[in-house]
Design a protein around this motif. Structure first.
Motif, short mmCIF file in Angstrom:
data_model
loop_
_atom_site.label_atom_id
_atom_site.label_comp_id
_atom_site.label_asym_id
_atom_site.label_seq_id
_atom_site.Cartn_x
_atom_site.Cartn_y
_atom_site.Cartn_z
N SER A 42 0.85 -1.20 0.00
CA SER A 42 0.00 0.00 0.00
C SER A 42 0.88 1.25 0.00
N ALA A 43 2.05 1.15 0.63
CA ALA A 43 2.97 2.29 0.64
C ALA A 43 3.46 2.60 -0.76
N VAL A 99 8.27 15.33 10.63
CA VAL A 99 7.22 15.57 11.63
C VAL A 99 6.41 14.30 11.84
N CYS A 100 6.10 13.62 10.75
CA CYS A 100 5.31 12.39 10.88
C CYS A 100 6.11 11.27 11.54
N LEU A 101 7.42 11.23 11.28
CA LEU A 101 8.27 10.24 11.95
C LEU A 101 8.30 10.51 13.45
N GLU A 102 8.40 11.78 13.82
CA GLU A 102 8.39 12.18 15.23
C GLU A 102 7.06 11.83 15.89
N GLU A 103 5.96 12.17 15.22
CA GLU A 103 4.63 11.88 15.77
C GLU A 103 4.44 10.37 15.94
N TYR A 135 2.97 6.12 5.14
CA TYR A 135 3.51 4.81 5.51
C TYR A 135 3.88 4.78 6.99
N VAL A 136 4.62 5.80 7.39
CA VAL A 136 5.12 5.87 8.76
C VAL A 136 3.96 5.93 9.75
N LEU A 137 2.95 6.73 9.45
CA LEU A 137 1.81 6.85 10.35
C LEU A 137 0.98 5.58 10.33
N ARG A 138 0.82 4.99 9.18
CA ARG A 138 0.05 3.75 9.07
C ARG A 138 0.68 2.64 9.89
N LYS A 139 2.01 2.64 9.88
CA LYS A 139 2.74 1.60 10.60
C LYS A 139 2.65 1.80 12.11
N LYS A 199 1.04 4.84 13.93
CA LYS A 199 -0.04 5.64 14.52
C LYS A 199 -1.19 5.75 13.51
N PRO A 200 -1.80 4.61 13.16
CA PRO A 200 -2.84 4.63 12.13
C PRO A 200 -4.02 5.54 12.44
N GLU A 201 -4.20 5.86 13.72
CA GLU A 201 -5.29 6.77 14.09
C GLU A 201 -5.08 8.16 13.49
N LEU A 202 -3.81 8.51 13.19
CA LEU A 202 -3.55 9.81 12.58
C LEU A 202 -3.94 9.85 11.10
N LEU A 203 -4.30 8.69 10.57
CA LEU A 203 -4.86 8.62 9.22
C LEU A 203 -6.33 8.24 9.27
N ARG A 204 -6.87 8.03 10.49
CA ARG A 204 -8.22 7.51 10.69
C ARG A 204 -8.41 6.21 9.89
N ASP A 205 -7.35 5.41 9.91
CA ASP A 205 -7.36 4.12 9.24
C ASP A 205 -8.51 3.28 9.76
N GLY A 206 -9.24 2.63 8.87
CA GLY A 206 -10.32 1.76 9.31
C GLY A 206 -11.65 2.47 9.47
#
Lengths: 215, 222
Positions: free
Chosen positions: A91-92, B20-24, B74-78, B80-87
């Motif tokens: 997906s990435a 920033v996303c890596l840090e978050e 990718y980084v957030l999905r891996k 902190k998926p909530e930061l993408l509202r994954d799902g």
């Protein structure tokens, strides 16, 4: 109320959404927006797309703009595998090539389409060849990278078709239908890849909609 | 697990988006510094990582990614998926929408202003005020939309921060260092939103590597 797409099918951004709806066999209504008369700037449309652009999309209470965001919503809702969200790495890479499509392919094609189609046919003007040449050069640089990639893999992300490939269809359609179609002859894998995309039933259905004169 | 590697120069607003996303995400990562003026991004070694010759590039084990928003996702999905509202079908659509809005309406408007008002003077390019004014006019219209949105919700995609807000940081950071920051400040909800982003530890950390002049005046030419 089912899903509604607002905009002319001939718009690349509208077509991008339509093809995803077709891929998941969704029921939807296409509501035409007459851009030459400025309908996209009317208050009624601005409620749906405050930037005064097309498409706008509605599903029940949800209103969305931005074709690539709408495309993802439609595909997820329809249970499509075209985003490969079952696999983190895959997906990435879909997202990488979706970004590449916007940043490198669409960014060069958009001014070419505007000059070669919109300016003469809608505005009754003459194409600015300097803009066309400049962007054809950008396009060729991008196509070199695509050619190398598609020499290694059948599709952009790997051996499976994804939204990254599909997202190129509307601009590829205008490239093929415009005065600079021969640009892809120098990139045989790109040419074959585009032909493969254009042969998909969903794409054929939408190109018919794109050709229809607006009522 | 080996830390992820991010290739590029930390002053880049595109690099900042990824950082920033890596840090978050709280991910372990190391920056592999590259030299823009040295043309590192055009060398075969880098082209093997990113055939478009751009930065940032992320390496996570065997996976190599480029395009800052793809890296961010990718980084957030891996982590902190909530930061993408994954799902969340509707929630993730809102995040995607505002990520796209930033890409098409904000970055392309801020970047020319930043180039002309900050960078130009250090690279011998005269400011084209016409380009600046044209983009300021566009920006004012875009900010009307943002002001309306942020009057209705705390953050762009809802009441919690998401990738959509975070991905604005890099370009906003430099725009707010120009003489035109007032254009943003004139929109109270946008200003409040920007102040909230600035207060985040992730943003503070990444900003520490981004002097307002890109490093030119202190001789740290990127």
């Amino acid at each position: 109320m089912g899903m509604k797409v607002y905009g002319p099918a001939a718009s690349t951004n509208v077509a991008r959404v339509l093809v995803c709806l077709e891929e998941v066999d969704a029921e939807y209504e296409l509501v035409h927006v007459d851009m030459p008369s400025g309908e996209h700037k009317n208050p009624e449309h601005l409620v749906r797309n405050p930037f005064g652009q097309v498409p706008a999309f509605q599903d029940g209470e949800l209103i969305l703009t931005e074709s690539r965001a709408i495309a993802k919503y439609v595909l997820r809702k329809g249970g499509s595998q075209l985003l490969r969200e079952c696999n983190l790495s895959e997906s990435a890479v879909v997202n990488v090539w979706l970004e590449v499509e916007a940043a490198h392919f669409n960014s060069a094609m958009s001014p070419i389409i505007f000059q070669c189609f919109v300016v003469p046919m809608v505005m009754g003007g003459t194409p600015d060849m300097k803009i066309v040449e400049e962007n054809l050069n950008k396009l060729k640089k991008a196509l070199e990278v695509y050619e190398a990639r598609l020499s290694k893999f059948k599709y952009l992300v790997g051996d499976f078709f994804s939204l990254a490939d599909l997202s190129h269809f509307p601009t590829a359609y205008y490239l093929l239908g415009g005065p600079h179609a021969s640009v892809i002859d120098a990139y045989p894998h790109v040419k074959a890849w585009i032909a493969d995309i254009m042969a998909r039933p969903s794409v054929k259905k939408v190109t018919e909609l794109m050709k229809m004169p607006s009522v | 697990m080996a830390p992820m590697k991010v290739y590029g120069w930390a002053v880049s607003p595109w690099m900042a988006r990824a950082l920033v996303c890596l840090e978050e995400a709280g991910a372990e990562y190391e920056i592999v510094p590259m030299s823009r003026c040295g043309g590192d991004h055009r060398q075969p070694e880098h082209l093997a990582r990113n055939p478009f010759g751009e930065i940032p590039v992320l390496e996570d084990g065997e996976l190599t990614l480029y395009q800052s928003r793809a890296i961010a996702r990718y980084v957030l999905r891996k982590y902190k998926p909530e930061l993408l509202r994954d799902g969340d079908l509707e929630g993730s659509a809102m995040v995607d929408q505002w990520l796209e809005v930033e890409a098409h309406h904000v970055e392309p408007t801020l970047w020319p202003i930043i180039r002309h008002c900050i960078i130009g003077q250090y690279v011998g390019r005269a400011r084209d005020q016409g380009v600046v004014d044209e983009n300021l006019a566009k920006l004012r219209k875009v900010l009307e939309v943002y002001e309306a949105r942020l009057s209705m919700s705390k953050y762009l995609a809802g009441d919690d921060v998401t990738a959509a807000d975070l991905c604005h940081f890099g370009f906003m950071r430099y725009f707010m260092a120009t003489e035109y920051a007032g254009v943003v400040d004139a929109n109270p909800h946008v200003k409040a939103w920007w102040d909230m982003l600035l207060a985040r530890p992730s943003v503070q950390k990444v900003m520490a590597g981004m002097p307002p002049d890109f490093g030119y005046a202190s001789g740290n030419i990127p």
